[in-house]
Design an enzyme around this catalytic site. Structure first.
Site, short mmCIF file in Angstrom:
data_model
loop_
_atom_site.label_atom_id
_atom_site.label_comp_id
_atom_site.label_asym_id
_atom_site.label_seq_id
_atom_site.Cartn_x
_atom_site.Cartn_y
_atom_site.Cartn_z
N HIS A 1 79.18 32.84 1.72
CA HIS A 1 78.77 32.06 0.62
C HIS A 1 78.46 32.66 -0.51
O HIS A 1 78.20 31.82 -1.50
CB HIS A 1 78.11 30.97 1.17
N LYS B 1 75.64 30.43 -13.54
CA LYS B 1 76.15 29.04 -13.65
C LYS B 1 76.28 28.58 -15.10
O LYS B 1 77.03 27.67 -15.48
CB LYS B 1 75.35 28.01 -12.84
N THR C 1 81.54 23.04 -5.23
CA THR C 1 82.19 21.95 -4.36
C THR C 1 81.65 20.65 -5.33
O THR C 1 82.63 19.70 -5.25
CB THR C 1 81.44 21.53 -2.98
N LYS D 1 84.23 17.40 -6.31
CA LYS D 1 83.63 15.84 -6.48
C LYS D 1 83.96 15.14 -7.59
O LYS D 1 84.57 13.94 -7.87
CB LYS D 1 82.09 15.60 -6.24
N LYS E 1 74.09 20.85 -11.08
CA LYS E 1 74.13 21.76 -10.08
C LYS E 1 72.79 22.53 -10.24
O LYS E 1 72.05 22.39 -11.23
CB LYS E 1 75.31 22.91 -10.41
N ARG E 2 72.37 23.55 -9.24
CA ARG E 2 71.41 24.49 -9.54
C ARG E 2 71.36 25.16 -10.63
O ARG E 2 72.23 25.57 -11.08
CB ARG E 2 71.31 25.19 -8.06
C1 26W Z 1 68.03 34.02 1.13
C2 26W Z 1 68.38 32.89 0.06
C3 26W Z 1 69.56 32.09 -0.10
C4 26W Z 1 69.58 31.10 0.14
C5 26W Z 1 70.93 30.47 0.08
C6 26W Z 1 70.58 32.93 -0.88
C7 26W Z 1 72.05 32.55 -0.81
C8 26W Z 1 72.00 31.15 -0.40
C9 26W Z 1 73.29 30.34 -0.54
C10 26W Z 1 74.34 31.30 0.21
C11 26W Z 1 73.67 30.04 -1.79
C12 26W Z 1 74.87 28.68 -1.81
O1 26W Z 1 74.43 27.79 -1.76
N1 26W Z 1 75.91 29.44 -1.98
C13 26W Z 1 76.99 28.41 -2.48
O2 26W Z 1 77.67 27.97 -1.44
C14 26W Z 1 78.72 26.97 -1.59
C15 26W Z 1 79.26 26.44 -0.24
O3 26W Z 1 80.10 27.31 -0.16
C16 26W Z 1 79.89 27.39 -2.93
O4 26W Z 1 80.58 26.48 -3.01
C17 26W Z 1 78.94 27.91 -3.88
O5 26W Z 1 79.84 28.45 -4.89
C18 26W Z 1 77.80 28.87 -3.33
O6 26W Z 1 77.00 29.24 -4.61
#
Ligand code: 26W
Length: 812
Positions: free
Chosen positions: A355, A549, A651, A655, A543-544
């Site tokens: 992701h 971003k 995503t 929406k 969004k975050r």
């Molecule tokens: C280890 C800390 C950590 C935790 C969560 C690092 C990274 C993440 C995720 C991978 C971040 C995340 O939410 N990524 C998002 O995933 C979505 C679903 O696929 C995508 O639509 C977003 O573009 C992507 O940023």
């Protein structure tokens, strides 16, 4: 579920009295919520049990989606919708004097996720059940979800999200299904009849207790299960009496440390941190989850060699990668398999979804930590690494650097992505561009080694929650126009294309949008006491908060508009309301400063009589799933402006599109695929593309200072960050942001894309004045959004990765 409204009203009133001993007149919203959710539980109980029996009897292949995050939001409305009784219940309750909107506010969001990754998992569960796949979620029942955000004096403050305070009507605790998860200890190796036996001794045992949540799909779907694990202490974790001095206190320490495992969700989705507790959480999920999968499989009375025919495990990013060595451990140590056979089974069962390409988010665990906390798992990873290195050395005999580059254990670290790619049979990216970047750049070595494992699965969102439920006005219009088949077959939203020029339909769509905007305006007034004009253009970025971003780009544009208006109060612009919602990771300093900046700009602009008729800026506190459901249907413009190549998919973009907002965006993530379908006329694309960004990173040639010196608009905005006056109350107030751009050479190309962004917004302004044409574009957006239903995504996962067919139940 209920034959009709009257039956419902009658049954409901009776239950209020029978179960809570209150009459209709006395009942509180909370009573109403309790009874309603109880009625749903009663209704589905039999189907839930029947689903599990069917899966068992028909020996259906099942997929388990392992994820550290499930960002579910609320379930009441969604469950009623999927059961086909939402409207009936809404009307019935209204007649009994209880507006549904108030009743559903009684439910806390299940905020067990950070953002995109967690929400995707929740959308997938909805689609799996709705499409009649035997697919379940495996996660952690965090006592505290993502923190609650308060804005104090413009700054983000985090409060604990104790979402379980009022209980959780949707979960069932299943102590009979508990398993044991072991940490620490030492591995003793013995030889028994020519075989090596590995036994871990002096370990610390933790009780993993599952809480099951029914996943109710749309229509007559099976009822799948989201199994969330909670960590509890064992009565006798050390296998010894507590008689000795001090040992009772040892027990208390142990107990506290165990409970901390499922205490809270890590609130960071951008920076990986090698925290021991996080590693414990990951192994806890993997070990409990895999044991439970094997136990369910065991009931089929098939040999474990058949596991890949009956079970698929998908890991949501690398967080649950320990599934791989854990399954190896269970096959080898507990079931007597040899290495090769166990490896083959594991490989066929596991698939991995990536992701993110942000290198700071890639998980690499310190070897020493893994070795101490999970000694047997560490041995297995070492052996995986040893064999992988041999395989690589044979394939690339003269490239030792390549072998080191690709190894699983190197530099005293364990690289979870390498383990996941090597240990599974599939790796997928989440949008076409993202998958290409993985193949060509980020995971190039692995793509060369295992090209057949790489595939793309563009993300999706459940159109049931994000259109049918969140925007009932629009859904009703769509029904009037093209019938209701799109609910089961979202691609059929396409049929709306034929209505896009129909002026009556356009007007209706516009009216629904206006109503949604009025509702949001009312919410803003109630929460913040700020009046916004519902006739203004609602331009929204939720969004975050993350540098990539580029909320900053948005703020700079707003400042620029403000500067122009100050200079020329007569400037002819379409009145705009800019809305932000964003949580920053508590340790992400710059992100928090950007929140402060947005709030500072907002206060300044909203308080300036010279401009506040045409410009408003709102920062909505505590962005969450239930808030998104209020915000997104009210958007005219959707901001998807990440630095190209950085947003894996996005995503939120989908929406908004599905709710008829027009996108201002870069060629990044799934925006690229939206653009492919919509063409340049129906969205506003600007900025560098991924290749150009990559070129700058590789070859240099970009200077933020040059941008600053050559563009007076940029100069003015940047200076406002540090000079007392318009924005700053004191000198250098936003020095940190200023420096992050200029001294660190604008890592995310905010200044580089500024000009294109301003132009894109000029086009928005122009386009919005032409109401029929704008409505036409909005309708085309809705019409093309069906492709982004998670139903399509899940079908692809099922057929190409999991090899799973929909289940037929009793001919249903
Ligand atoms: C280890 C800390 C950590 C935790 C969560 C690092 C990274 C993440 C995720 C991978 C971040 C995340 O939410 N990524 C998002 O995933 C979505 C679903 O696929 C995508 O639509 C977003 O573009 C992507 O940023």
């Amino acid at each position: 579920m209920f034959k009709d409204k009257e039956t419902f009203k009658h049954a409901f009133t009776k239950q209020l009295v029978d179960k809570l001993g209150v009459t209709l007149e006395e009942a509180t919203e909370s009573d109403v919520y309790k009874i309603l959710s109880g009625m749903i539980r009663e209704q589905i109980g039999r189907d839930w049990a029947e689903t599990n029996t069917t899966y068992k009897e028909q020996k259906e292949k099942q997929v388990y989606y392992f994820s550290m995050e499930f960002l579910i939001g609320r379930l009441l409305g969604n469950n009623l919708l999927n059961l086909g009784v939402l409207n009936l219940v809404k009307e019935g309750l209204a007649e009994l004097g209880y507006p549904f909107e108030e009743v559903e506010e009684q439910e806390s969001d299940a905020g067990l996720g950070n953002g995109g990754l967690g929400r995707l998992a929740a959308c997938f569960l909805d689609s799996l059940a709705s499409l009649q796949y035997a697919g379940h979620g495996t996660g952690i029942r965090y006592k505290y979800g993502l923190f609650e955000q308060k804005i104090l004096d413009g700054n983000q403050v985090e409060l604990p999200d104790y979402w379980l305070q009022k209980g959780n009507e949707w979960e069932v605790r299943r102590p009979d299904k508990q398993v044991e998860v072991r940490f620490w200890g030492n591995v003793v190796t013995r030889e028994v009849q020519g075989r090596l036996i590995f036994e871990t001794v002096q370990y610390e045992a933790v009780r993993a207790v599952p809480y099951d949540v029914p996943i109710i799909g749309f229509g007559h779907s099976p009822i799948n299960t989201l199994r969330l694990w909670s960590a509890e202490s064992m009565m006798d974790p050390f296998r010894q009496p507590y008689g000795q001095e001090g040992s009772y206190y040892r027990y208390l320490d142990y107990s506290r440390s165990v409970e901390s495992i499922s205490e809270f969700l890590y609130p960071d989705d951008s920076h990986y941190e090698g925290k021991l507790l996080r590693l414990k959480q990951q192994y806890f999920l993997c070990s409990a989850g895999v044991q439970s999968v094997l136990r369910t499989f065991g009931k089929l009375n098939l040999p474990l060699t058949e596991l890949p025919k009956k079970v698929a495990i998908q890991i949501n990013d690398t967080h649950p990668t320990l599934v791989i060595p854990e399954l190896m451990r269970l096959l080898i140590d507990d079931n007597g398999f040899g290495w090769d056979e166990a490896w083959d089974i594991t490989n066929q069962v596991v698939g991995y979804t990536n992701h993110t390409i942000l290198s700071e988010a890639l998980e690499k665990w310190p070897q020493q930590m893994v070795k101490e906390l999970l000694p047997r798992i560490y041995m297995i990873i070492e052996e995986i690494d040893r064999r992988f290195r041999i395989q690589l050395s044979e394939r690339y005999p003269d490239q030792p650097e390549r072998v080191s580059r690709m190894a699983v254990a190197e530099n005293n670290q364990i690289r979870m992505a390498h383990l996941a790619i090597h240990g599974g049979h599939s790796i997928n990216g989440v949008a076409a561009l993202h998958t290409e970047i993985l193949k060509k750049r980020e995971m190039k070595d692995f793509y060369e080694l295992y090209p057949e494992r790489f595939n793309n699965k563009t993300n999706g969102i459940t159109h049931r929650r994000w259109l049918l439920y969140a925007n009932p006005g629009l859904a009703a219009l769509v029904n009037d126009c093209i019938g209701t088949r799109w609910i089961k077959h979202p691609q059929e939203l396409n049929s709306l294309i034929k209505c896009c020029e129909d002026s009556r339909f356009q007007d209706e769509v516009a009216k629904v949008k206006s109503r949604n905007k009025e509702r949001l305006a009312q919410y803003i007034l109630d929460k913040q006491g700020i009046v916004v004009n519902p006739d203004s253009l609602f331009d929204i970025q939720v969004k975050r908060l993350h540098a990539y971003k580029r909320q900053l780009l948005n703020v700079f544009h707003i400042l620029h508009l403000y500067n122009q208006l100050k200079e020329n109060p007569q400037m002819d612009i379409v009145p705009r309301t800019f809305v932000f919602g964003a949580k920053a990771a508590p340790s992400y300093y710059l992100a928090k400063r950007i929140i402060k900046l947005i709030n500072t700009v907002a206060a300044r602009i909203n308080g300036d009589k010279a401009v506040n008729e045409v410009l408003k800026v709102i920062f909505l506190e505590n962005y969450s799933v239930s808030l998104a459901e209020k915000i997104i249907p009210a958007a005219d413009v959707s901001e998807q402006i990440s630095t190209a190549s950085k947003e894996a998919s996005g995503t939120g973009n989908m929406k908004f599109m599905m709710n008829g907002a027009l996108t201002v965006g870069t060629m990044d993530g799934a925006n690229v695929e939206m653009h492919e379908m919509l063409g340049g006329d129906n969205m506003f694309i600007f900025g560098l593309n991924a290749e150009q960004v990559q070129n700058f990173y590789q070859c240099g040639g970009y200077s933020a200072w040059d941008m600053y010196n050559s563009d007076s608009r940029i100069h003015e905005v940047m200076d406002q960050l540090i000079t007392p006056g318009l924005i700053c109350s004191q000198a250098n107030e936003f020095q940190d942001i200023y420096q992050s751009i200029l001294d660190h050479n604008d890592e995310y190309f905010v200044l580089k894309d500024f000009s294109g962004y301003v132009e894109a917004h000029l086009k928005v302004d122009l386009a919005y004045r032409n109401k029929p044409d704008w409505q036409k574009k909005a309708i085309l957006n809705i019409a093309h959004s069906g492709k982004f239903s998670s139903d399509c995504t899940i079908r692809e996962y099922a057929s190409e990765i999991w090899r799973l067919n929909p289940v037929r139940r009793n001919g249903k």
